[in-house]
Design an enzyme around this catalytic site. Structure first.
Site, PDB file in Angstrom:
ATOM      1  N   ARG A 378       0.871  -1.246   0.339  1.00  0.00           N
ATOM      2  CA  ARG A 378      -0.175  -0.002  -0.116  1.00  0.00           C
ATOM      3  C   ARG A 378       0.889   1.164  -0.032  1.00  0.00           C
ATOM      4  O   ARG A 378       0.578   2.426  -0.807  1.00  0.00           O
ATOM      5  CB  ARG A 378      -0.920  -0.132   1.230  1.00  0.00           C
ATOM      6  CG  ARG A 378      -2.202  -0.740   1.078  1.00  0.00           C
ATOM      7  CD  ARG A 378      -2.931  -0.991   2.462  1.00  0.00           C
ATOM      8  NE  ARG A 378      -3.730   0.169   2.827  1.00  0.00           N
ATOM      9  CZ  ARG A 378      -4.912   0.220   2.341  1.00  0.00           C
ATOM     10  NH1 ARG A 378      -5.437  -0.520   1.511  1.00  0.00           N
ATOM     11  NH2 ARG A 378      -5.949   1.374   2.577  1.00  0.00           N
ATOM     12  N   SER A 473      -4.288   9.101   3.481  1.00  0.00           N
ATOM     13  CA  SER A 473      -3.146   8.484   2.726  1.00  0.00           C
ATOM     14  C   SER A 473      -1.911   9.676   2.663  1.00  0.00           C
ATOM     15  O   SER A 473      -0.850   9.136   2.742  1.00  0.00           O
ATOM     16  CB  SER A 473      -3.376   8.124   1.500  1.00  0.00           C
ATOM     17  OG  SER A 473      -4.260   9.081   0.453  1.00  0.00           O
ATOM     18  N   ASN A 476      -0.407   8.861   6.020  1.00  0.00           N
ATOM     19  CA  ASN A 476       0.193   7.617   6.386  1.00  0.00           C
ATOM     20  C   ASN A 476       0.640   6.807   5.059  1.00  0.00           C
ATOM     21  O   ASN A 476       1.324   5.625   5.300  1.00  0.00           O
ATOM     22  CB  ASN A 476      -1.159   6.782   6.841  1.00  0.00           C
ATOM     23  CG  ASN A 476      -1.562   7.076   7.991  1.00  0.00           C
ATOM     24  OD1 ASN A 476      -0.763   7.418   8.823  1.00  0.00           O
ATOM     25  ND2 ASN A 476      -2.812   7.054   8.277  1.00  0.00           N
ATOM     26  N   TYR A 477       0.518   7.076   3.886  1.00  0.00           N
ATOM     27  CA  TYR A 477       0.963   6.077   2.814  1.00  0.00           C
ATOM     28  C   TYR A 477       1.879   6.937   1.889  1.00  0.00           C
ATOM     29  O   TYR A 477       2.840   6.197   1.045  1.00  0.00           O
ATOM     30  CB  TYR A 477      -0.220   5.604   1.901  1.00  0.00           C
ATOM     31  CG  TYR A 477      -0.894   4.771   2.821  1.00  0.00           C
ATOM     32  CD1 TYR A 477      -0.571   3.437   3.073  1.00  0.00           C
ATOM     33  CD2 TYR A 477      -2.230   4.919   2.996  1.00  0.00           C
ATOM     34  CE1 TYR A 477      -1.205   2.646   3.873  1.00  0.00           C
ATOM     35  CE2 TYR A 477      -3.145   4.056   3.790  1.00  0.00           C
ATOM     36  CZ  TYR A 477      -2.322   2.819   4.170  1.00  0.00           C
ATOM     37  OH  TYR A 477      -3.307   1.882   4.807  1.00  0.00           O
ATOM     38  N   LEU A 478       1.826   8.187   1.708  1.00  0.00           N
ATOM     39  CA  LEU A 478       2.672   9.002   0.747  1.00  0.00           C
ATOM     40  C   LEU A 478       3.933   9.221   1.275  1.00  0.00           C
ATOM     41  O   LEU A 478       3.728  10.155   2.174  1.00  0.00           O
ATOM     42  CB  LEU A 478       1.926  10.059   0.075  1.00  0.00           C
ATOM     43  CG  LEU A 478       0.539   9.777  -0.606  1.00  0.00           C
ATOM     44  CD1 LEU A 478      -0.278  10.904  -1.004  1.00  0.00           C
ATOM     45  CD2 LEU A 478       0.743   8.779  -1.755  1.00  0.00           C
TER      46      LEU A 478
END
Length: 519
Positions: A378, A473, A476-478
């Site tokens: 992810r 995101s 948390n993800y990028l």
DNA sequence: GACTCAACTTAGGACGTAGTTT
DNA sequence: AAACTACGTCCTAAGTTGAGTC
């Protein structure tokens, strides 16, 4: 130091006898690597902040049951034994006066300043700790107040009473040689321990699920920052290995071994669709939600032909937080054939991947690359997509909507897409107009355009039945270094894309990233 | 290998606030 | 001045992961 963290030491000059300031970058300590598993050498804090006790109702506020005035012991909703036997019918309860009192209270609070609310005092006292050489902010320093548990979705335990936590339930974690936090008067802690292999300061067990709750550091702390950096470094490492890994699981699709074949299909989903790992859950304890490994027969429908595509898998299930995942995905023939095989002789309620679980999957992944687990996909996919899109966008400015559409087609969750879109949109807002008169009108036009864009995207998302949760995101993800580098290249101030909290959380990235950073 | 649990990350919703529009 | 909107913060639920036990 690039890190912008300094310690000021005050000494007395031997010759002049005057005080002098000495600035030391904390890089000196930063380099100090602790042995395996050790998270700190020194930890001192004030313990948790307890929520206020219930207050008796004022004399002029009454509760009526069945039309009759009733003096309740006035813990707002924790009834005594007697009350419990008397008060049985909710419809006969009249909370009118209590409700009015609450409304008045919130209204009064609204008019209070922050000082009056004593927010600062509490934060100053309980909101910080001393970890090694640094004063660090604590993320959540308050014990959770008692209340009715709601849970998300159709939670079997909704409405249960979440009990008040007493000091006797609380474990304190700190250094032996630190000032141990004092329990409230007349109370004692459950335990005081000195475990420097964990990062929490306070913990207790919650009575609904019996799980542990923790007080931990704020995201802007060194400890959390380093962990975040490590996470993105693992994702970057996946970048160099992902071709091999993809080749491998495509090969595994042909395997005669059922476990291997199920693992391959699961990985295909996780990689292509950004599904979560999907642990098994105890039935009756939580809402019925699934992830990849826990998908059941009823969650997918196979279509040989659909909307002009071949081999389409239709997903429909509730994921984390009971957010619906609905998607129709054309897959490669081998995956489609495998899925048909997995579904043979199964009923709704049966597991799609009956030989697979998250543990098997993650063990395999970590054998392919150290540190690799399902969730890394992810992070990797979100970050690499942002980087690619930013590059494309930079090459062909102003085709915002085109790009929005483009992103919408990518194999990412809806909220990730929305975040990326938002980020790119923000980056392109240029507020340097010179003529004052024109300024206002242009701003108005700009607002309308933005609104239009946003609404159009919202419309497509809604059409596709997607939920948007902006910010998640981004947080948390990028990989923040992608955006920081972009800002440096485009000479866009960092404030344009990250607010204060985000800048604090990503301080490590803002400090260390050069314009040529490549995810 | 199944099962349990601790520790940590990821997540949405409520709510407050500031700014804008009606 | 009220209503509306967008955004940030707080709160804590709900996941993932790896280690330990049997």
């Amino acid at each position: 130091s690039k890190r912008c963290h300094y310690v000021i030491i005050i000494t007395v000059d031997n010759f002049t006898q005057l005080p002098q300031l000495c600035l030391i970058s904390y890089g000196q300590w930063e380099e100090e690597k602790y042995e395996d598993g050790v998270k700190w050498k020194f930890l001192e804090h004030k313990g948790p902040y307890f929520p206020p006790e219930y207050q008796p109702l004022p004399d002029n506020v009454h509760f009526y049951y069945n039309g009759q005035l009733k003096d309740i012991a006035a813990h707002y909703w924790e009834m005594t034994h007697e009350e419990r036997s008397l008060i049985q019918d909710l419809d006969k309860c009249d909370f009118g006066e209590i409700h009015a009192m609450h409304k008045a209270k919130t209204e009064a609070r609204k008019n209070m300043s922050k000082e009056e609310k004593q927010v600062k005092l509490i934060v100053d006292e309980y909101g910080y700790c001393l970890l090694d050489h640094h004063k660090e902010r604590i993320g959540n320093f308050k014990i959770e107040p008692p209340g009715l548990f709601r849970g998300r979705g159709e939670h079997p335990k909704q409405g249960m009473l979440k009990k008040r936590i007493q000091p006797e339930d609380v474990i304190i974690n700190c250094s032996k040689e630190s000032r141990i936090p004092a329990p409230p008067a007349g109370h004692h802690w459950k335990e005081v321990r000195h475990d420097n292999t964990v990062t929490w300061l306070v913990s207790w067990t919650e009575n609904i699920q019996g799980s542990n709750k923790y007080i931990m550091l704020n995201a802007n702390s060194k400890l959390k920052g380093e962990k975040d950096w490590e996470k993105y470094e693992v994702a970057r490492k996946l970048k160099s290995r992902v071709d091999d890994i993809r080749y491998q699981y495509l090969q595994d699709l042909k395997s005669k071994q059922m476990v291997t074949r199920q693992r391959a299909v699961a990985l295909y989903f996780i990689d292509k669709l950004a599904l979560r790992a999907g642990n098994e859950k105890e039935e009756g304890e939580t809402a019925d939600t699934v992830g990849c490994c826990s998908l059941r027969v009823e969650h997918i429908t196979l279509h040989e032909q659909l909307d002009g595509n071949e081999c389409v898998v239709e997903f429909d299930f509730l994921g984390k937080d009971c957010i619906r995942y609905y998607n129709k995905v054309p897959v490669i023939k081998k995956v489609f054939k495998s899925l048909k095989l997995f579904l043979e002789n199964k009923q709704p309620g049966d597991e799609l991947f009956d030989r697979l679980n998250t543990s098997v999957l993650n063990k395999h992944l970590s054998s392919l690359m150290p540190g690799l687990t399902a969730k890394v996909f992810r992070t990797y996919n979100a970050s690499i997509t942002l980087q690619q899109q930013l590059k494309e966008l930079t090459n062909s400015q102003s085709h915002l909507l085109c790009h929005t559409r483009l992103i919408s087609g990518l194999p990412l969750r809806a909220n990730m897409q929305a975040d990326m879109w938002l980020q790119m949109k923000l980056i392109h807002v240029d507020d340097s107009f010179s003529v004052r008169l024109v300024e206002r009108k242009k701003a108005a036009v700009k607002r309308c355009e933005e609104q239009l864009l946003k609404l159009e995207v919202q419309a497509t998302d809604r059409e596709e039945n997607k939920q948007i949760a902006l910010g998640t995101s981004k947080l948390n993800y990028l990989d923040p270094r992608i955006s920081v580098a972009w800002c440096k290249n485009m000479e866009v101030p960092i404030e344009k894309i990250y607010n204060k909290t985000q800048r604090e959380k990503f301080a490590w990235a803002i400090d260390m990233t050069e314009a040529d950073f490549e995810f």
